[in-house]
Design an enzyme around this catalytic site. Structure first.
Site, PDB file in Angstrom:
ATOM      1  N   CYS A 228      -2.987   9.316  -9.204  1.00  0.00           N
ATOM      2  CA  CYS A 228      -3.760  10.530  -8.895  1.00  0.00           C
ATOM      3  C   CYS A 228      -4.737  10.959 -10.283  1.00  0.00           C
ATOM      4  O   CYS A 228      -4.252  10.880 -11.117  1.00  0.00           O
ATOM      5  CB  CYS A 228      -2.972  11.715  -8.403  1.00  0.00           C
ATOM      6  SG  CYS A 228      -2.025  11.360  -7.168  1.00  0.00           S
TER       7      CYS A 228
ATOM      8  N   GLY B 298      -7.668   7.565  -8.236  1.00  0.00           N
ATOM      9  CA  GLY B 298      -7.190   7.772  -6.744  1.00  0.00           C
ATOM     10  C   GLY B 298      -8.346   7.601  -5.911  1.00  0.00           C
ATOM     11  O   GLY B 298      -9.380   8.644  -5.755  1.00  0.00           O
TER      12      GLY B 298
ATOM     13  N   ASN C 258      -0.178  14.944 -10.469  1.00  0.00           N
ATOM     14  CA  ASN C 258      -0.186  13.381 -11.007  1.00  0.00           C
ATOM     15  C   ASN C 258       1.120  13.064 -11.179  1.00  0.00           C
ATOM     16  O   ASN C 258       1.501  13.730 -12.317  1.00  0.00           O
ATOM     17  CB  ASN C 258      -1.203  13.437 -12.014  1.00  0.00           C
ATOM     18  CG  ASN C 258      -1.495  11.911 -12.452  1.00  0.00           C
ATOM     19  OD1 ASN C 258      -1.879  11.593 -13.530  1.00  0.00           O
ATOM     20  ND2 ASN C 258      -0.926  11.025 -11.694  1.00  0.00           N
ATOM     21  N   GLY C 259       1.261  12.077 -11.077  1.00  0.00           N
ATOM     22  CA  GLY C 259       2.966  11.367 -11.361  1.00  0.00           C
ATOM     23  C   GLY C 259       3.921  11.183 -10.319  1.00  0.00           C
ATOM     24  O   GLY C 259       3.429  11.246  -8.977  1.00  0.00           O
TER      25      GLY C 259
ATOM     26  N   TYR D   1      -5.180  -0.063 -18.607  1.00  0.00           N
ATOM     27  CA  TYR D   1      -6.082  -0.154 -17.602  1.00  0.00           C
ATOM     28  C   TYR D   1      -6.520   1.069 -16.971  1.00  0.00           C
ATOM     29  O   TYR D   1      -7.566   1.186 -16.597  1.00  0.00           O
ATOM     30  CB  TYR D   1      -5.281  -1.023 -16.610  1.00  0.00           C
ATOM     31  CG  TYR D   1      -5.436  -1.086 -15.115  1.00  0.00           C
ATOM     32  CD1 TYR D   1      -6.751  -1.511 -14.977  1.00  0.00           C
ATOM     33  CD2 TYR D   1      -4.890  -0.653 -14.183  1.00  0.00           C
ATOM     34  CE1 TYR D   1      -7.199  -1.679 -13.604  1.00  0.00           C
ATOM     35  CE2 TYR D   1      -5.330  -0.673 -12.809  1.00  0.00           C
ATOM     36  CZ  TYR D   1      -6.490  -1.371 -12.532  1.00  0.00           C
ATOM     37  OH  TYR D   1      -6.863  -1.210 -11.280  1.00  0.00           O
TER      38      TYR D   1
ATOM     39  N   ASP E 194      -6.704  -7.333 -18.123  1.00  0.00           N
ATOM     40  CA  ASP E 194      -5.854  -6.270 -18.775  1.00  0.00           C
ATOM     41  C   ASP E 194      -4.311  -6.567 -18.230  1.00  0.00           C
ATOM     42  O   ASP E 194      -3.501  -6.149 -19.101  1.00  0.00           O
ATOM     43  CB  ASP E 194      -6.274  -4.827 -18.280  1.00  0.00           C
ATOM     44  CG  ASP E 194      -6.324  -5.000 -16.729  1.00  0.00           C
ATOM     45  OD1 ASP E 194      -5.301  -4.714 -15.787  1.00  0.00           O
ATOM     46  OD2 ASP E 194      -7.428  -4.788 -16.217  1.00  0.00           O
TER      47      ASP E 194
ATOM     48  N   CYS F  54       5.530   5.382 -23.046  1.00  0.00           N
ATOM     49  CA  CYS F  54       6.778   4.649 -22.183  1.00  0.00           C
ATOM     50  C   CYS F  54       6.255   3.384 -22.126  1.00  0.00           C
ATOM     51  O   CYS F  54       4.849   2.943 -21.888  1.00  0.00           O
ATOM     52  CB  CYS F  54       6.581   5.274 -20.915  1.00  0.00           C
ATOM     53  SG  CYS F  54       7.497   4.367 -19.527  1.00  0.00           S
TER      54      CYS F  54
HETATM   55  S1  SF4 Z   1       4.128   2.182 -19.023  1.00  0.00           S
HETATM   56 FE1  SF4 Z   1       5.875   3.331 -17.879  1.00  0.00          FE
HETATM   57  S2  SF4 Z   1       4.756   4.907 -16.770  1.00  0.00           S
HETATM   58 FE2  SF4 Z   1       3.409   3.485 -17.479  1.00  0.00          FE
HETATM   59  S3  SF4 Z   1       3.280   1.797 -15.422  1.00  0.00           S
HETATM   60 FE3  SF4 Z   1       4.918   1.169 -17.006  1.00  0.00          FE
HETATM   61  S4  SF4 Z   1       6.824   2.026 -16.447  1.00  0.00           S
HETATM   62 FE4  SF4 Z   1       5.339   3.341 -15.612  1.00  0.00          FE
END
Ligand code: SF4
Length: 486
Positions: free
Chosen positions: A22, A49, A124-125, A267, A371, A458
């Protein structure tokens, strides 16, 4: 609340790449046409989105929402914007990761009542403890109209706001209970609120308007389009309120290990956005340069797969000395259409979206920069498309590592079984897609291109190291082997 139901999305196939959850936007600006600012902000966030869009506006007394299924320009008419008068607004563009995508109730902003007052919320999330929270709340007599985790957040904010007689108290206590990725904008009839999860998985930028107003948005490109100057990012765990007393900020929950989604760099985010003080365009160029150093190819031309492959292809060309060219043109607006393609058009697959420039690529050995590869089928179609158009060789260069693990934080990468790299070697994937060679960027080079340490991000879909614990009920059925997940 207004809005009528458009026909459901008829191009139902999920593309062969991750999809964003989103885009959110919020503005507090007395004296400005806040609905119109939000409309243009949402336009800039359309890439995040395309299933539904909505705007809520407050004028100090009432709160009005217009939302519907469809793209931003399909949802809002001039007459809608004319009726949305006030000084505070939030907006949302949605790609569903939880809840049925074609239900109007799941479109946001979501309305909720707190006693005589109303709040609107856009998220968003993706929460990872929605199931538990829904069960607990249902047990306590809550009723839900939608199937989204966003409604769970709204219900909790309601509940705790009544207990504390304060929206900030309600948000604070909600943030202590919910777990996962969330960048949220929320408004009452009078004020704007924004809050972000303690890991900062999804982006949220804060900007100021020349006339004294404030804007929050998923990406800085949405600040640019409304003429707002970027001030800073909303901090992980921070809650902001903008009202008659100006901007107030508090650390509502302590910051945890930072975990901004690396796929934003690879991306999702627009190349003209800035994240962690880093230009997305330049980061992608550096990814392409690193790719040229680590996986060179003997070739005549470098082309990028629109849109995200472009900057990385420029970087590859610069570092390798191989000329860059436009080799593919995108049919920009065909992705989410309400008009169903015929069966024969549907069978064309990627040809519906990308058209090769035959005169450019005929007889050429191509480096093709993209990507990511998630499920693998689109890349196979792409390679076939280029070879049919006369390319003599296709060397795929992917500016992210193999995606081996599913995402639980708001990206639609489904189960591990659907990820081609989860049980295939690079050579097997190369054979599957029919390329002459295939190489991925390493985690280290991808991170280095952003200028920040790996600890900021992440990287779970590449490494399997999940920064936010995934409850057993959510993990079940998503992994090939139910190995312990960190
Ligand atoms: S880096 Fe983490 S938050 Fe991003 S798509 Fe991969 S697992 Fe999901």
């Amino acid at each position: 609340m207004t809005g009528h139901l458009l026909p459901p999305t008829t191009v139902a196939e999920r593309p062969d790449r991750p999809e964003e959850a989103c885009g959110v936007f919020g503005v507090y600006a007395p004296g400005e046409d806040v609905a119109r600012l939000t409309y243009f902000g949402l336009h800039a966030l359309q890439h995040r989105g395309q299933e539904s869009a909505g705007i809520a506006v407050g004028d100090g007394h009432t709160l009005t929402v217009v939302k519907n299924l469809g793209l931003v320009p399909q949802v809002f008419k001039e007459s809608d914007l004319a009726t949305l008068q006030g000084h505070v607004a939030i907006g949302h563009t949605r790609y569903s990761t939880t809840g049925a995508s074609s239900k109007w109730e799941n479109a946001q902003p979501m309305l909720s009542s707190i006693g005589p007052n109303t709040i609107a919320l856009a998220h968003n999330g993706n929460l990872v403890n929605t199931l538990e929270l829904r069960q607990q709340l249902k047990g306590a007599g809550f009723r839900f109209r939608s199937t989204t985790d966003s409604e769970v957040i709204a219900s909790l904010v309601d509940h705790f706001t009544q207990r504390h007689n304060s929206i900030r108290g309600g948000i604070r206590e909600t943030m202590q209970l919910i777990s996962g990725a969330y960048s949220v904008v929320l408004m009452t009839e009078e004020a704007l609120y924004a809050f972000r999860d303690p890991h900062g998985v999804r982006p949220l930028a804060l900007g100021s308007l020349a006339g004294g107003g404030w804007v929050v948005a998923s990406e800085t490109c949405a600040l640019d389009i409304v003429g707002a100057a970027w001030v800073r990012d909303v901090r992980p765990g921070e809650m902001i309120k903008v009202g008659a007393r100006g901007l107030q900020s508090e650390q509502a929950v302590p910051e945890s290990r930072h975990a901004l989604c690396m796929f934003e760099f690879v991306y999702f985010a627009r190349p003209d956005s800035v994240l962690l003080d880093c230009s997305l365009y330049e980061a992608r160029m550096r990814m392409g340069e690193a790719m040229a150093r680590t996986a060179p190819a003997d070739a005549d031309l470098v082309i990028g797969v629109p849109d995200t492959g472009g900057p990385a292809a420029v970087g590859f060309a610069k570092a390798s000395g191989i000329p860059y060219a436009e080799g593919l043109v995108k049919n920009r607006y065909v992705g989410r259409t309400f008009i169903s393609p015929t069966q024969s058009l549907r069978q064309q697959g990627i040809r519906l979206k990308l058209n090769p420039l035959k005169h450019v690529i005929e007889g050429k050995r191509l480096v093709v920069v993209d990507d990511s590869i998630v499920r693998g089928n689109t890349t196979r179609q792409l390679v076939a498309l280029l070879k049919d158009a006369g390319a003599s060789e296709v060397h795929m260069r992917i500016t992210s590592p193999p995606v081996k693990w599913p995402c639980f934080y708001g990206i639609d990468t489904d189960t591990q079984e659907q990820l081609i790299a989860s049980d295939h070697t690079v050579e097997e994937i190369r054979a599957h897609i029919g390329a002459d060679s295939l190489a991925y960027l390493s985690v280290e080079d991808m991170v280095a291109a952003t200028g920040r340490p790996a600890g900021e991000y992440c990287l779970a879909c590449f490494t399997g190291e999940y920064p936010i614990e995934i409850p057993e009920s959510v993990r079940r059925g998503k992994f090939r082997i139910e190995a312990p997940v960190r």
